[in-house]
Scaffold this motif. Sequence first.
Motif, PDB file in Angstrom:
ATOM      1  N   SER B  93       0.842  -1.127   0.086  1.00 16.19           N
ATOM      2  CA  SER B  93       0.114  -0.039   0.076  1.00 16.19           C
ATOM      3  C   SER B  93       1.030   1.142   0.056  1.00 16.19           C
ATOM      4  CB  SER B  93      -0.827  -0.009   1.306  1.00 16.19           C
ATOM      5  OG  SER B  93      -0.060  -0.307   2.182  1.00 16.19           O
ATOM      6  N   LEU B 156      -3.885   5.711   5.340  1.00 14.07           N
ATOM      7  CA  LEU B 156      -3.380   5.073   6.806  1.00 14.07           C
ATOM      8  C   LEU B 156      -4.491   5.155   7.796  1.00 14.07           C
ATOM      9  CD1 LEU B 156      -0.493   3.863   7.344  1.00 14.07           C
ATOM     10  CD2 LEU B 156      -0.180   5.863   8.811  1.00 14.07           C
ATOM     11  N   PRO B 173      -5.195   1.018  11.795  1.00 16.26           N
ATOM     12  CA  PRO B 173      -5.692   0.666  10.309  1.00 16.26           C
ATOM     13  C   PRO B 173      -6.432  -0.391  10.028  1.00 16.26           C
ATOM     14  CG  PRO B 173      -3.520   1.783  10.206  1.00 16.26           C
ATOM     15  CD  PRO B 173      -3.518   1.578  11.844  1.00 16.26           C
ATOM     16  N   ALA B 174      -7.549  -0.169   9.415  1.00 16.83           N
ATOM     17  CA  ALA B 174      -8.331  -1.427   9.077  1.00 16.83           C
ATOM     18  C   ALA B 174      -7.519  -2.662   8.815  1.00 16.83           C
ATOM     19  CB  ALA B 174      -9.401  -1.347   7.930  1.00 16.83           C
ATOM     20  N   CYS B 175      -6.351  -2.671   7.917  1.00 15.08           N
ATOM     21  CA  CYS B 175      -5.652  -3.821   7.503  1.00 15.08           C
ATOM     22  C   CYS B 175      -4.857  -4.342   8.493  1.00 15.08           C
ATOM     23  CB  CYS B 175      -4.633  -3.316   6.431  1.00 15.08           C
ATOM     24  SG  CYS B 175      -3.589  -1.813   6.719  1.00 15.08           S
TER      25      CYS B 175
HETATM   26  S1  SF4 Z   1      -6.550  -0.285   5.488  1.00 16.82           S
HETATM   27 FE1  SF4 Z   1      -5.946   1.829   5.892  1.00 16.82          FE
HETATM   28  S2  SF4 Z   1      -3.846   1.929   6.504  1.00 16.82           S
HETATM   29 FE2  SF4 Z   1      -4.256  -0.112   5.493  1.00 16.82          FE
HETATM   30  S3  SF4 Z   1      -3.923  -0.102   3.293  1.00 16.82           S
HETATM   31 FE3  SF4 Z   1      -5.910   0.556   3.629  1.00 16.82          FE
HETATM   32  S4  SF4 Z   1      -6.108   2.705   3.854  1.00 16.82           S
HETATM   33 FE4  SF4 Z   1      -4.041   2.082   4.204  1.00 16.82          FE
END
Ligand code: SF4
Lengths: 954, 260, 308
Positions: B93, B156, B173-175
């Motif tokens: 990302s 982010l 972060p969601a990821c």
């Molecule tokens: S979940 Fe948020 S931090 Fe993770 S790649 Fe997607 S936008 Fe970026």
Amino acid sequence: MKPLHALANGRTEQPSTPASPVVSDEIRKTTCYMCACRCGINVHMRDGKVRYIEGNRDHPVNQGVLCAKGSAGIMQHYSPARLQKPLKRVGERGEGKFEEIEWEEALELAVSWLEPVRKNAPEKLAFFTGRDQSQSLTSWWAQQFGTPNYAAHGGFCSVNMAAAGIYTMGGAFWEFGSPDWDRTKMFMIFGVAEDHDSNPIKIGLGKLKERGAKIVGVNPVRSGYNAIADEWVGITPGTDGLFILAMVHELIRTGHVDLEYLIRYTNAPALVIDNPGEADHGMFARNAKDEILVWDRKADKELPILDKKAKPALKGKVTLSDGRSARPVFELMAEKYSSDDYAPAAVADRCGVSEATIKRLASELAHVAFEEEIVIDQPWTDLRGVKHKKMIGRPVSFHAMRGISAHSNGFQTCRALHILQIILGSVEVPGGFRFKPPYPKPMEAHPAPHAKSEAGAPLNGPHLGFPRGPESLALKEDNSAVRIDKAFSWDAPMSSHGMMHMVIANAAAKDPYGIDVLFMYMANMSWNSSMNSGGVMDMLRAKDDNGDYVIPKIIYSDAYSSEMVAFADLVLPDTTYLERHDCISLLDRPICEADAVADSIRWPVVEPDREVRGFQSVIIDLANRMKLPGFVDDKGEAKYKDYADYMVNHERRPGVGPLAGWRGEKGDEGGRGAPNKDQLNRYIEEGGFWLEHIPDEARFFKPWNKAYQEWAVSKGFFDKPQPYLFQLYVEPIRKFQAAAEGHGDRQPPERLRARIKETFDPLPMWYPPFEGAMVSEDEYPIFALTQRPAAMYHSWGSQNAWLRQIHGTNPLYVSGELCEKHGLKDGDWAWLISHHGRIKIPVARMDALNPHTVWTWNAIGKREGAWALKSDAPETKKGFLLNHLISELLPERGDGYRWANSDPITGQAAWYDLKVRIEKADAGDGVAQPHMDAQKSPVGVGPDDIAYGKEWTK
Amino acid sequence: MTLLPETTQKKLGLAIDLDTCVGCHACEVACKEWNTGGYGAPLSDQDPYGEDPTGTWLNRVHTFEVKATPDRGASESGTPMSQLSQLVHFPKSCLHCDDAPCVTVCPTGASYKRSEDGIVLVNEDWCIGCGLCAWACPYGARELDADEGVMKKCTLCVDRIYNENIPEVDRVPACVRTCPAGARHFGDFNDPNSDVSKLTAARGGMDLMPEMGTKPVNQYLPPRPKHDIDLIQLAKPELTEPTADGGLLGWLDKALEKLG
Amino acid sequence: MHPAPSIIIFTTLSGAGFGLLGLLFLGIGPFACPAFLWVSAILGFGMAIGGLLASTFHLGHPERAWRALTQWRSSWLSREGVLAVLTLAAGGIYAIFLLFGGVAVSQLGTIAALLSIATVYSTAMIYAQMKTVPHWNSALTPAMFLASALSTGLLALTFVASFAGPVPAAMVVISIVLVILAWGLNLAMWRRNAETGLSGVGSSPETATGLGALGRVRLLEAPHSSPNYLMREMVYKVGRKHAQKLRRLALLVGGALPLVLLLLAGTGFAEPFWLLLAFATHLAGILIGRWLFFAEAEHAVSLYYGHR
Ligand code: SF4
Ligand SMILES: Nc1nc2c(c(=O)[nH]1)N[C@H]1C(S)=C(S)[C@@H](COP(=O)(O)OP(=O)(O)OC[C@H]3O[C@@H](n4cnc5c(=O)[nH]c(N)nc54)[C@H](O)[C@@H]3O)O[C@H]1N2
Ligand SMILES: Nc1nc2c(c(=O)[nH]1)N[C@H]1C(S)=C(S)[C@@H](COP(=O)(O)OP(=O)(O)OC[C@H]3O[C@@H](n4cnc5c(=O)[nH]c(N)nc54)[C@H](O)[C@@H]3O)O[C@H]1N2
Ligand code: SF4
Ligand code: SF4
Ligand code: SF4
Ligand code: SF4
Ligand SMILES: [Mo]
């Protein structure tokens, strides 16, 4: 002003971004069903729509995380492939031409088909379900209906794993236990791509990585979990049993076994009658009280195996008080595995693993198990009443799944792995493999199979179970099968999960008999869950001389427009997983942790916007209409109005129902207790699940731990404590073998005698997988496998707009060696040919792969017209199934018979026995072959664009 | 704001552990799910049920095969090719670069790097969708949304990490929150005591394509060695018998004696 | 890189336009002839503005295009926008005086001419600044853009000049020199392309992934089985043979042919006709060259998508 300012300045100010935007109006906590892992989810709702789904941090299964499928739940829930209304077939089978009908008409139609069957010949209904999680209801329904022909998908899935585990140690890998992720120091994982414990395994591997524990991946393919393993053993498919037993050979040869553990907790010292040629040969020596005997090496006499004072001998032939000779199991084992057949040098080539590697891995296991033992200061009392001050752990652990079980030698291979972990003393100890309640549960705690049907009456007991010997088989007078799938017949005596993969073939061949109604639920049987998919499609549409369908009526429940829907005469549309009640019950496959018992529910977090009904409520409705015993009271009034009602009020045994949490009038009882009207609300309030921790003293050594056994009784898992010993030597298997040797009044037919004699070895052994042994090695030298992609669930992920972008096509991955030999490179096309068929497919090179192996992702190929996809969808053009190459029957054997392509013991479908050859092909039109004709979509096709969440973005 | 801040107070970013990532794509989908209803325009999909389904994603997971060669990574000669080849799953990302070329090329000021935490964002109200920033990024971290015509990129999860509408533990972060294997770590690289700083130091965290001069904030923790037997073995290569008695179970009597 | 027609037309046409205008602003050509003045102004402004407009075709939000004028302190695209506006403004005033007042304000013309050059230069710098595209990241890019702008501009101007009668030999000679220069620079870029590219700056799948220490890195599975924006935009592949053919075609149509036509024009027979053809063929050749400029350029992101 600002832009002007910017123009002059060549800069603008940093915009401000709101730190705390609104996320959702409400969070509804339920259980994911994008796969069978059953994670807890927080469904964030906004304006009545699903805004976002995230993992529930408090949930025992996923602890907050979510996999790719789970996060794509929105796209599944709003999928264009959702069925809208009950459907009645108007075209020919397989065409997909339907008319929509009202529910009342659908239910009455179903009753009009089912009722006569029940009254006259209940076995003419075959009711088979897929990977649903309501088997305690569906099996009970079938039992009340009275048909012997019920099972779920376990027979084609992983019954080898389940049965080998139950018979050996009262529980299996699969979802019945897990490695002690927090303590283990060396972990070996055999033949796993994803497994049902999708998230828990990943969480666990993450923990091992954090602690620097060693991970060894045993798999022909070095992807996924094997990619991150510290060491990869690129084994040749079907040879794990040899590899494992070679390590056992090393450990026994050099005395690296946990003797104390074997003596206390296993039948290693049990005496086995040595009386070759006679019926009692190979059976345990027992006393008058039917207790198994050991030989006390100090007192030189026989004693019951559970005698506290016994100092059992582990070797030596003894003469019993009744004059017969007997030898301890351990000696038989040592003799067997010390043979040169299992020496590392002898197996290395066949396994594709070097002698040095086998020896080193055995040495590492022994080192970690015995030199790095862990000790927990926790006193406990064992089954003989012996008090232990500490819990000693052997921090090596194992996990395995279909890579070893989906072979025709899978049962014995799974058993071999259990033997390995047991001689290392690492099962149910700190750092080893641990059961999840309500497991461990020995064979004796499970029913034997039942198959006695009578017109208009319920079956004589639960269908599925664990045969104790030939007496448990479901046979007619003439030794033929009672069940349509031939489960519990000589074809597959210990087929504890049934054999769903044989139902359509057998029904179409009217062998052992024809049926009237085929009723299926949640299984895409005309496509990816069948071997020989094209052939199965033909069987489903086969007609007799009168022009009638050979399988006269097909009722099917699906939530989506799958390939199977097109073959149904009546389609009962289900809801999505967010729209219905469901329970993940301790009576079914549990979601517990090794340290806690848990169950959970689903509830309608979104109301259906279509005319669909939860399948479980539908079969309860059908039961009520047919007034099935158990579903109606004495006056014939319905006891349960729907599934939610059943979940709360049904009691299987007094105080024990589908849900264990918040039982009792006041809702303060866990496990056992009277039904509680408010139960579902409590579940909803508490996050959708119930969990209770195991007392500290009861956490390890569960099969033998007094505290655990008592706790288990208090929770309702059993009605009385049932401590038991691990079965290195499994007597029921020997009983079948003895029958094949000519003993007893139930003996296998001649065509199966030799194979039962050979494969029903009470001590695990290895034989070459059947298909490989039957076809010519020169003609079909290559192994062909599938793997589950982490981001796709069988066929049902392809309707998912997000997941299908990840896996819309599937190349055949071909090992570097084979690529070079056949002049193949990425993007080329090839014919892959088995004894059964040929497919044309795109190929890609992969070097991190066993040199004799090719593989592809499972279930990506789709039939044109299914899943609301457009007809040019890549899944229908380039996606393909290996299933077209896999036959449900093995080649003819010269005696006129064709064996099922299954494990001879359990009947598990031997998917991974497939042998093929590869030939470079012209790309031609770039469409994979075979390309099946299209089905008509009853739901149209999906939209051209999606911008999910637009309304929430100003 | 396409001039980069001289320094940022914090340097928020991700440390991604390539030794632990199993390539499950969970982070990728969770990212799409969170963001399609979150910051800025939805992440749209074109032809989602058709021949060429395609959409906007802010995080994508690649799979690379790495083949050891005699001069790189191979420990012994004669090891079969399959044993010398390994897979590395590779999530990617935005790396929230310190010297973010995507920001300086932006003609409108829509792309900017925040001075407080170093997050690189797109102000979608200003973005003309020229695509130049995506060209300037060596990592493929920016995607033009075909539906809205604006540039999308990893934020982010700026709408999570400070968000008081969600519980404090979830302000990541969601990821990161979803990664089942725990291969993604979030934190402040300016703080030497943060997890991400410590992990980077301990595991030899690396910059991707340092030759591009972007000074990425996100760090990748390399896979641990897998081919060198000496490094991966836990015990001596062979078991030996404890006694010299010989014969089948020659060791058994002594061992039983020990048990009493 | 994806050779988007709008961008190829933008860079080529606006280059030709600003080239022509720049020369016009410097007072080159038969100023006494109103037809020359009108046609060259219309052609020059037309090509410049047409090119600029074409560039907005690929924008997601053309209505916000004015915002692109704000970031001239860091962004070459912004600079290009600002300079184009300034050029058109200064040149516009110059043209109004010239066409309607009949006066050539030479100081203003000089400024406008310098602005034209600067505009073309900043157009070129949009690409030349890209470290991610080593094929572009070179002084040759602005040199080639400027030479092409001048050559196409001059050929156009020369053609229009022929309305006023035989063009001075010097114009034809300089045209020939510029055509040769433009293609010389194109050739230099092509030669450089063969030697540089991503590997030339030390980028490879190994550096892109940081996994070089472990061995040779190869993409096994792309993140998605279906293509995405990045692949469509930046991972364009043109066959080596196809490219060679196009290069030859470009040289022939845009170089050799115009040279022959210019020589024919030099004979004085049917001069406007030859000059028109010379301009048209040269422009066509430059368009092909510009297509290759984009199509052949390797972007760093391709290293993540299977490029070596
Ligand atoms: S979940 Fe948020 S931090 Fe993770 S790649 Fe997607 S936008 Fe970026
Ligand atoms: N080549 C090859 N073939 C295999 C395997 C393999 O490894 N290789 N694996 C085998 C194994 S282990 C299994 S378990 C099978 C799995 O194969 P299947 O059990 O057929 O699995 P799915 O394709 O997921 O199909 C299940 C059906 O359930 C439907 N469904 C989904 N959700 C719901 C719901 O909420 N309600 C209802 N009523 N229906 C729903 C889906 O639309 C789909 O039609 O495949 C087997 N086939
Ligand atoms: N994401 C996702 N998760 C799923 C599913 C899904 O479809 N998608 N399906 C669920 C279902 S129904 C099931 S049954 C489970 C199955 O879970 P798994 O058993 O993990 O599933 P498979 O994909 O069959 O993986 C078999 C693995 O064994 C390897 N293998 C094949 N032959 C051999 C062999 O002879 N020896 C060894 N050592 N390895 C071998 C293959 O390379 C593959 O990695 O997964 C469940 N979880
Ligand atoms: S593993 Fe994924 S799909 Fe399966 S239940 Fe858990 S979150 Fe849902
Ligand atoms: S979620 Fe974690 S393990 Fe899965 S692909 Fe992303 S980083 Fe890797
Ligand atoms: S990764 Fe790309 S988009 Fe992100 S800051 Fe760096 S250059 Fe910009
Ligand atoms: S696409 Fe948007 S953010 Fe990117 S450079 Fe253009 S205006 Fe800036
Ligand atoms: Mo399965």
